[in-house]
Motif scaffolding. Structure first.
Motif, PDB file in Angstrom:
ATOM      1  N   TYR A  92      41.575  45.356  33.591  1.00  0.00           N
ATOM      2  CA  TYR A  92      41.309  43.920  33.625  1.00  0.00           C
ATOM      3  C   TYR A  92      41.388  43.376  35.053  1.00  0.00           C
ATOM      4  O   TYR A  92      40.544  42.566  35.464  1.00  0.00           O
ATOM      5  CB  TYR A  92      42.307  43.174  32.741  1.00  0.00           C
ATOM      6  N   THR A 104      37.559  31.914  33.787  1.00  0.00           N
ATOM      7  CA  THR A 104      37.534  33.196  33.079  1.00  0.00           C
ATOM      8  C   THR A 104      38.204  34.275  33.921  1.00  0.00           C
ATOM      9  O   THR A 104      38.974  35.096  33.406  1.00  0.00           O
ATOM     10  CB  THR A 104      36.084  33.602  32.767  1.00  0.00           C
ATOM     11  N   ILE A 105      37.926  34.268  35.204  1.00  0.00           N
ATOM     12  CA  ILE A 105      38.529  35.255  36.107  1.00  0.00           C
ATOM     13  C   ILE A 105      40.043  35.076  36.168  1.00  0.00           C
ATOM     14  O   ILE A 105      40.804  36.043  36.181  1.00  0.00           O
ATOM     15  CB  ILE A 105      37.895  35.147  37.507  1.00  0.00           C
ATOM     16  N   LEU A 114      34.720  40.462  40.137  1.00  0.00           N
ATOM     17  CA  LEU A 114      34.056  39.179  39.886  1.00  0.00           C
ATOM     18  C   LEU A 114      34.472  38.132  40.909  1.00  0.00           C
ATOM     19  O   LEU A 114      33.656  37.320  41.354  1.00  0.00           O
ATOM     20  CB  LEU A 114      34.389  38.695  38.470  1.00  0.00           C
ATOM     21  N   GLU A 160      31.409  35.150  31.988  1.00  0.00           N
ATOM     22  CA  GLU A 160      32.359  36.044  32.644  1.00  0.00           C
ATOM     23  C   GLU A 160      32.618  35.674  34.094  1.00  0.00           C
ATOM     24  O   GLU A 160      33.717  35.907  34.620  1.00  0.00           O
ATOM     25  CB  GLU A 160      31.835  37.479  32.558  1.00  0.00           C
ATOM     26  N   ARG A 161      31.629  35.071  34.761  1.00  0.00           N
ATOM     27  CA  ARG A 161      31.759  34.786  36.193  1.00  0.00           C
ATOM     28  C   ARG A 161      32.365  33.409  36.463  1.00  0.00           C
ATOM     29  O   ARG A 161      32.486  33.017  37.617  1.00  0.00           O
ATOM     30  CB  ARG A 161      30.384  34.876  36.855  1.00  0.00           C
ATOM     31  N   ARG A 196      38.396  44.409  37.196  1.00  0.00           N
ATOM     32  CA  ARG A 196      37.223  43.617  36.855  1.00  0.00           C
ATOM     33  C   ARG A 196      37.346  42.197  37.414  1.00  0.00           C
ATOM     34  O   ARG A 196      36.375  41.633  37.944  1.00  0.00           O
ATOM     35  CB  ARG A 196      37.057  43.572  35.331  1.00  0.00           C
ATOM     36  N   LEU A 225      40.875  34.197  26.738  1.00  0.00           N
ATOM     37  CA  LEU A 225      39.854  34.877  27.536  1.00  0.00           C
ATOM     38  C   LEU A 225      38.557  35.020  26.759  1.00  0.00           C
ATOM     39  O   LEU A 225      37.466  34.808  27.303  1.00  0.00           O
ATOM     40  CB  LEU A 225      40.372  36.251  27.970  1.00  0.00           C
ATOM     41  N   GLN A 226      38.655  35.363  25.483  1.00  0.00           N
ATOM     42  CA  GLN A 226      37.454  35.500  24.658  1.00  0.00           C
ATOM     43  C   GLN A 226      36.688  34.182  24.573  1.00  0.00           C
ATOM     44  O   GLN A 226      35.456  34.157  24.699  1.00  0.00           O
ATOM     45  CB  GLN A 226      37.838  35.969  23.251  1.00  0.00           C
ATOM     46  N   MET A 250      41.533  36.449  33.035  1.00  0.00           N
ATOM     47  CA  MET A 250      41.486  37.910  33.103  1.00  0.00           C
ATOM     48  C   MET A 250      42.652  38.436  33.940  1.00  0.00           C
ATOM     49  O   MET A 250      43.325  39.417  33.577  1.00  0.00           O
ATOM     50  CB  MET A 250      40.147  38.332  33.707  1.00  0.00           C
ATOM     51  N   GLU A 294      35.018  33.435  28.014  1.00  0.00           N
ATOM     52  CA  GLU A 294      33.846  34.298  28.235  1.00  0.00           C
ATOM     53  C   GLU A 294      32.661  33.840  27.394  1.00  0.00           C
ATOM     54  O   GLU A 294      31.515  33.828  27.870  1.00  0.00           O
ATOM     55  CB  GLU A 294      34.197  35.746  27.911  1.00  0.00           C
ATOM     56  N   GLU A 295      32.914  33.458  26.153  1.00  0.00           N
ATOM     57  CA  GLU A 295      31.819  33.058  25.257  1.00  0.00           C
ATOM     58  C   GLU A 295      31.220  31.716  25.653  1.00  0.00           C
ATOM     59  O   GLU A 295      29.998  31.537  25.589  1.00  0.00           O
ATOM     60  CB  GLU A 295      32.338  32.985  23.814  1.00  0.00           C
TER      61      GLU A 295
END
Length: 371
Positions: free
Chosen positions: A301, A278-279, A308, A273-274, A304, A264-265, A282, A268-269
């Motif tokens: 989590y 990534t979703i 999204l 996040e969108r 969120r 996940l990290q 999550m 996201e990087e």
């Protein structure tokens, strides 16, 4: 950068290995949300294959990678006879390319038997012309075709043959192309319940990529581009995701949690996040936390992820809401609103499909004649 396989193939391949299929993961071929064409990244002539990917071999890459006659020394030695041999090699190469294109089209049309026959013809011609790069590409296509058809033992042998040709051609063991094949071999062993081999394969992929990223992080952009570094990170994320799924399936949720957190990290990087993937990660992490009884953390989590998913109209929104409802139930809170929303979404999808089919019937020539 050399890309053996397109990232968008993960879902079809992993479905064959027993992985739960989701719309936001990879697809057999790119959809409208990504690209109308298969991604192809071509290396400079004479450079060893290098790069990442995670799906079926882009056939058009063969256009740049098939062997060519040597330029200066070869021409001096060959003379007229060498030119004739070169012409024959070019003709064989062109025929192989056409066969690979036809095989790709058959796969897209869901005609695997036809694709397999064409690939056998391509492989025979590649051997006859001693075109080692063509042999490698064809083996890779055949391996992936066997994989998505669930012929895991056959796929295993073909992937090993592909890897052997790559390594024999000078590709390093840490190359992303080798890691991709190793990941699929690990997925095959996981599907076959060969736990020792599966875990060893995942460990090799993850540790090799982590060491590679550590060595390359200080390289200047003129040595290694930002995109190449990002591709390696994303391949690591895919390996972590695949390993986490297997660990969760093997009733090892705490270890799966650590893998999901790292994946996940990375997503996201690199992707933001969108991004749909990534979703998904999550949501998967929340599900893993929920399986361990960490309901409050799981809720954070999943909430969120659902927010999204709504914002981007995620294709798996109804599944995210269903997972959220399950976590709410486990927390002892009322989940009826989320269950109802999921049902409304399901009805909407069904009704939209029915309306489309109804319109098609109304506007069809047969209906027009009857009316």
């Amino acid at each position: 950068m050399f890309r053996l396989l397109s990232r968008t193939l993960g879902r079809g391949l992993l479905r064959a290995a027993g992985r739960r299929c989701r719309g936001c993961s990879a697809r057999l071929f790119p959809g409208p949300a990504e690209s109308q064409e298969l991604e192809v990244l071509l290396p400079p002539p004479g450079v060893a294959p290098h790069g990442r990917g995670s799906g079926l071999l882009p056939v058009l890459a063969a256009l740049a990678w098939f062997s060519r006659p040597a330029a200066a020394d070869g021409e001096e030695q060959q003379g007229a006879g060498g030119a004739s041999a070169g012409d024959a090699a070019d003709e064989a190469e062109a025929e192989i390319i056409q066969l690979l294109k036809r095989a790709k089209l058959s796969i897209m049309k869901d005609e695997p038997e036809e694709a397999e026959l064409i690939l056998h013809d391509a492989l025979r011609l590649a051997y006859q012309s001693d075109n080692k790069k063509a042999i490698t590409y064809t083996y890779d296509l055949m391996a992936n075709l066997a994989f998505i058809r669930g012929q895991l033992e056959n796929a295993e042998q073909l992937f090993k043959a592909t890897m052997s040709y790559l390594l024999g051609g000078g590709v390093r063991q840490e190359d992303n192309a080798i890691i991709e094949i190793s990941l699929k071999l690990a997925s095959i062993y996981a599907a076959q319940n060969k736990q020792e081999f599966a875990l060893a394969g995942y460990e090799f992929c993850i540790s090799t990529l982590e060491e590679k990223i550590e060595r390359e992080k200080e390289l200047a952009e003129d040595v290694m581009s930002v995109q190449e570094k990002a591709n390696t990170h994303l391949l690591l994320g895919m390996c972590l995701d695949s390993c986490a799924r297997y660990l969760l399936f093997s009733k090892q949720p705490s270890q799966a949690q650590r893998m999901y957190e790292k994946a996940l990290q990375i997503s996201e990087e690199i992707q933001g996040e969108r991004h749909p993937q990534t979703i998904v990660l999550m949501s998967d992490l929340a599900t893993t936390l929920d399986a361990q009884g960490h309901f409050d953390e799981a809720y954070v989590y999943m909430q969120r992820a659902s927010d999204l998913a709504r914002q981007i109209n995620h294709p798996e929104l109804h599944m995210v809401l269903s997972n959220l409802a399950a976590i709410l139930i486990h927390r002892g809170r009322k989940a009826a609103d989320f269950i109802q929303e999921q049902r409304r979404l399901t009805r909407y999808i069904r009704n939209s499909s029915c309306c489309f089919l109804h319109r098609q019937r109304i506007t069809s020539p047969d209906c027009a004649r009857r009316t």
